[in-house]
Design a protein around this motif. Structure first.
Motif, PDB file in Angstrom:
ATOM      1  N   ASN A 196      -3.028  -1.797 -12.876  1.00  0.00           N
ATOM      2  CA  ASN A 196      -2.643  -2.536 -11.667  1.00  0.00           C
ATOM      3  C   ASN A 196      -3.513  -2.262 -10.454  1.00  0.00           C
ATOM      4  OD1 ASN A 196       0.152  -3.991 -12.149  1.00  0.00           O
ATOM      5  ND2 ASN A 196       0.214  -2.060 -13.285  1.00  0.00           N
ATOM      6  N   GLY A 197      -4.205  -1.115 -10.423  1.00  0.00           N
ATOM      7  CA  GLY A 197      -5.052  -0.787  -9.285  1.00  0.00           C
ATOM      8  C   GLY A 197      -6.521  -1.020  -9.583  1.00  0.00           C
ATOM      9  N   LEU A 198      -7.363  -0.563  -8.679  1.00  0.00           N
ATOM     10  CA  LEU A 198      -8.801  -0.703  -8.865  1.00  0.00           C
ATOM     11  C   LEU A 198      -9.375   0.530  -9.559  1.00  0.00           C
ATOM     12  CD1 LEU A 198     -11.449  -2.255  -8.327  1.00  0.00           C
ATOM     13  CD2 LEU A 198     -11.561  -1.078  -6.102  1.00  0.00           C
ATOM     14  N   VAL A 199      -9.152   1.707  -8.967  1.00  0.00           N
ATOM     15  CA  VAL A 199      -9.634   2.974  -9.519  1.00  0.00           C
ATOM     16  C   VAL A 199      -8.550   4.023  -9.305  1.00  0.00           C
ATOM     17  CG1 VAL A 199     -11.316   4.840  -9.272  1.00  0.00           C
ATOM     18  CG2 VAL A 199     -12.083   2.466  -9.169  1.00  0.00           C
ATOM     19  N   ASP A 220      -6.002   4.932  -0.711  1.00  0.00           N
ATOM     20  CA  ASP A 220      -4.942   4.011  -0.330  1.00  0.00           C
ATOM     21  C   ASP A 220      -3.536   4.488  -0.704  1.00  0.00           C
ATOM     22  OD1 ASP A 220      -6.830   1.939   0.604  1.00  0.00           O
ATOM     23  OD2 ASP A 220      -7.423   1.947  -1.500  1.00  0.00           O
ATOM     24  N   ALA A 221      -3.431   5.363  -1.698  1.00  0.00           N
ATOM     25  CA  ALA A 221      -2.116   5.870  -2.094  1.00  0.00           C
ATOM     26  C   ALA A 221      -2.299   7.114  -2.950  1.00  0.00           C
ATOM     27  CB  ALA A 221      -1.324   4.816  -2.864  1.00  0.00           C
ATOM     28  N   PHE A 222      -1.239   7.920  -2.992  1.00  0.00           N
ATOM     29  CA  PHE A 222      -1.193   9.104  -3.851  1.00  0.00           C
ATOM     30  C   PHE A 222       0.236   9.288  -4.306  1.00  0.00           C
ATOM     31  CE2 PHE A 222      -0.183  13.566  -4.492  1.00  0.00           C
ATOM     32  CZ  PHE A 222      -1.187  13.967  -5.371  1.00  0.00           C
ATOM     33  N   TRP A 223       0.418   9.577  -5.608  1.00  0.00           N
ATOM     34  CA  TRP A 223       1.752   9.876  -6.117  1.00  0.00           C
ATOM     35  C   TRP A 223       1.708  11.148  -6.944  1.00  0.00           C
ATOM     36  CZ3 TRP A 223      -1.540   6.996  -9.060  1.00  0.00           C
ATOM     37  CH2 TRP A 223      -1.522   7.204 -10.445  1.00  0.00           C
ATOM     38  N   GLN A 224       2.876  11.758  -7.089  1.00  0.00           N
ATOM     39  CA  GLN A 224       2.957  12.967  -7.903  1.00  0.00           C
ATOM     40  C   GLN A 224       4.384  13.162  -8.389  1.00  0.00           C
ATOM     41  OE1 GLN A 224       2.231  17.222  -6.396  1.00  0.00           O
ATOM     42  NE2 GLN A 224       0.300  16.730  -7.393  1.00  0.00           N
ATOM     43  N   PHE A 225       4.520  13.567  -9.660  1.00  0.00           N
ATOM     44  CA  PHE A 225       5.821  13.917 -10.227  1.00  0.00           C
ATOM     45  C   PHE A 225       6.026  15.410 -10.008  1.00  0.00           C
ATOM     46  CE2 PHE A 225       4.328  10.254 -12.739  1.00  0.00           C
ATOM     47  CZ  PHE A 225       5.372   9.380 -12.495  1.00  0.00           C
ATOM     48  N   ALA A 236      -5.757  -0.345   5.718  1.00  0.00           N
ATOM     49  CA  ALA A 236      -5.123  -1.630   6.031  1.00  0.00           C
ATOM     50  C   ALA A 236      -4.988  -2.516   4.797  1.00  0.00           C
ATOM     51  CB  ALA A 236      -5.943  -2.365   7.096  1.00  0.00           C
ATOM     52  N   LYS A 237      -5.300  -2.012   3.616  1.00  0.00           N
ATOM     53  CA  LYS A 237      -5.255  -2.846   2.409  1.00  0.00           C
ATOM     54  C   LYS A 237      -3.843  -3.329   2.101  1.00  0.00           C
ATOM     55  CE  LYS A 237      -9.232  -0.789   0.035  1.00  0.00           C
ATOM     56  NZ  LYS A 237      -9.653   0.064  -1.104  1.00  0.00           N
ATOM     57  N   THR A 238      -3.785  -4.510   1.503  1.00  0.00           N
ATOM     58  CA  THR A 238      -2.505  -5.086   1.069  1.00  0.00           C
ATOM     59  C   THR A 238      -2.514  -5.487  -0.401  1.00  0.00           C
ATOM     60  OG1 THR A 238      -3.215  -7.291   1.795  1.00  0.00           O
ATOM     61  CG2 THR A 238      -1.985  -5.952   3.393  1.00  0.00           C
ATOM     62  N   ASP A 239      -3.647  -5.341  -1.077  1.00  0.00           N
ATOM     63  CA  ASP A 239      -3.787  -5.744  -2.472  1.00  0.00           C
ATOM     64  C   ASP A 239      -3.947  -4.495  -3.335  1.00  0.00           C
ATOM     65  OD1 ASP A 239      -4.405  -6.794  -4.947  1.00  0.00           O
ATOM     66  OD2 ASP A 239      -6.313  -7.688  -4.325  1.00  0.00           O
ATOM     67  N   LEU A 240      -2.943  -4.199  -4.164  1.00  0.00           N
ATOM     68  CA  LEU A 240      -3.019  -3.026  -5.027  1.00  0.00           C
ATOM     69  C   LEU A 240      -4.216  -3.106  -5.965  1.00  0.00           C
ATOM     70  CD1 LEU A 240      -1.515  -0.369  -5.698  1.00  0.00           C
ATOM     71  CD2 LEU A 240      -0.259  -1.648  -7.458  1.00  0.00           C
ATOM     72  N   GLY A 241      -4.602  -4.311  -6.331  1.00  0.00           N
ATOM     73  CA  GLY A 241      -5.750  -4.486  -7.202  1.00  0.00           C
ATOM     74  C   GLY A 241      -7.062  -4.060  -6.580  1.00  0.00           C
ATOM     75  N   ALA A 242      -7.070  -3.841  -5.272  1.00  0.00           N
ATOM     76  CA  ALA A 242      -8.274  -3.388  -4.578  1.00  0.00           C
ATOM     77  C   ALA A 242      -8.182  -1.925  -4.165  1.00  0.00           C
ATOM     78  CB  ALA A 242      -8.517  -4.243  -3.334  1.00  0.00           C
ATOM     79  N   ALA A 243      -7.159  -1.230  -4.660  1.00  0.00           N
ATOM     80  CA  ALA A 243      -6.827   0.093  -4.121  1.00  0.00           C
ATOM     81  C   ALA A 243      -7.440   1.233  -4.927  1.00  0.00           C
ATOM     82  CB  ALA A 243      -5.317   0.268  -4.075  1.00  0.00           C
ATOM     83  N   LEU A 244      -7.883   2.256  -4.196  1.00  0.00           N
ATOM     84  CA  LEU A 244      -8.257   3.555  -4.749  1.00  0.00           C
ATOM     85  C   LEU A 244      -7.040   4.462  -4.614  1.00  0.00           C
ATOM     86  CD1 LEU A 244     -10.161   5.759  -5.786  1.00  0.00           C
ATOM     87  CD2 LEU A 244     -11.039   5.998  -3.449  1.00  0.00           C
TER      88      LEU A 244
END
Length: 270
Positions: free
Chosen positions: A187-190, A210-215, A151-159
């Motif tokens: 921009n993130g936490l960890v 909280d999120a995952f990205w990949q190229f 439920a997070k909304t702050d990227l600065g608090a995100a894993l």
């Protein structure tokens, strides 16, 4: 839950696929050792191929029997769109490199893809006995418990996580990975950088990450997690913000409250 068109799995398909993946998981677990196997590159590659062959011997026939009109995507490292129709996209040892090095981040996955959209998936972790499942329009579950993204909304608090999709990618991709990790560290936490993708995406689906990205467009590492995250209420797109499918060249799965912020950081690098 995803807003995509629901998939009619019938009364037995999910249970049949789950049984097949669990049986394959037993084979992979029996091959596991808590120490690394292989020293040279040739030895490591041979161990990886032996794992794949042993598990596919158990997995392929029951999956094809469970969905007789389906086809089989042979190359687990392949990317890009599949021809029309239903395809099994399977990773017999997702995290195979971890398995042969005596680590525990590995699984067996099987995903039914219909017209380039994942519609049913099973991810089984043999060492813990946990099984993640999702059906398009039917939600995502860990064993019998519904999953829900963060439920997070702050990227600065995100894993947040990312990782290499396969060995031998081009230098430009490696530089994009490095630049994107730096941007997310700012921009993130960890930022967690590890393989395989599915083992991070199950954490996103469960709200632990909280999120995952990949190229990458490697199908087998993304289809299962894409469906699990979307069915758990997450947002899954490419790095242009368009809905993700197997033809997409990159990938972002995130809690809905963080997706726009993550995309803003990553899109200039893509």
């Amino acid at each position: 839950m995803s807003t995509a068109m629901p998939f009619d799995a019938g009364t037995t398909l999910l249970s049949d696929v789950t049984a097949a993946v669990k049986a394959a998981g037993t084979t992979l677990r029996d091959r596991y050792t808590p120490h690394a196997r292989g020293v040279s590159l040739d030895e490591v590659v041979a161990e990886i191929h032996a794992n794949d062959d042993a598990v596919l011997d158990v997995l392929r026939e029951p999956l094809m029997r469970a969905r007789r009109e389906s086809q089989w995507a042979e190359d687990e490292l392949a990317g890009g769109a599949l021809p029309p129709g239903e395809w099994w996209v399977v990773d017999p040892a997702e995290g195979n490199i971890n398995h042969v090095h005596g680590m525990d981040d590995w699984a067996v996955t099987a995903t039914l893809v219909s017209d380039n959209r994942p519609v049913l998936t099973v991810v089984h972790l043999p060492l813990t006995g946990d099984t993640y499942t999702a059906v398009a329009g039917g939600g995502a579950r860990l064993n019998d418990r519904p999953l829900k993204v963060s439920a997070k909304t702050d990227l600065g608090a995100a894993l947040i996580g990312t990782g290499q999709a396969k060995p031998g990618e081009d230098e430009r991709t490696f530089r994009r990975i490095g630049d994107s990790v730096t941007a997310m560290l700012v921009n993130g936490l960890v930022v967690r950088v590890s393989v395989p993708a599915t083992m991070q995406l199950i954490h996103v689906a469960a709200g632990r990450m909280d999120a995952f990205w990949q190229f990458s467009d490697v199908r087998s590492g993304l289809v299962a997690g894409a469906l699990l995250v979307s069915e758990a209420g997450g947002t899954v797109t490419d790095l242009a913000g368009e809905p993700w499918n197997t033809a997409s060249r990159d990938f972002l799965a995130a809690a809905p409250g963080l997706h726009a912020a993550a995309l803003k950081v990553l899109a200039p690098i893509a």
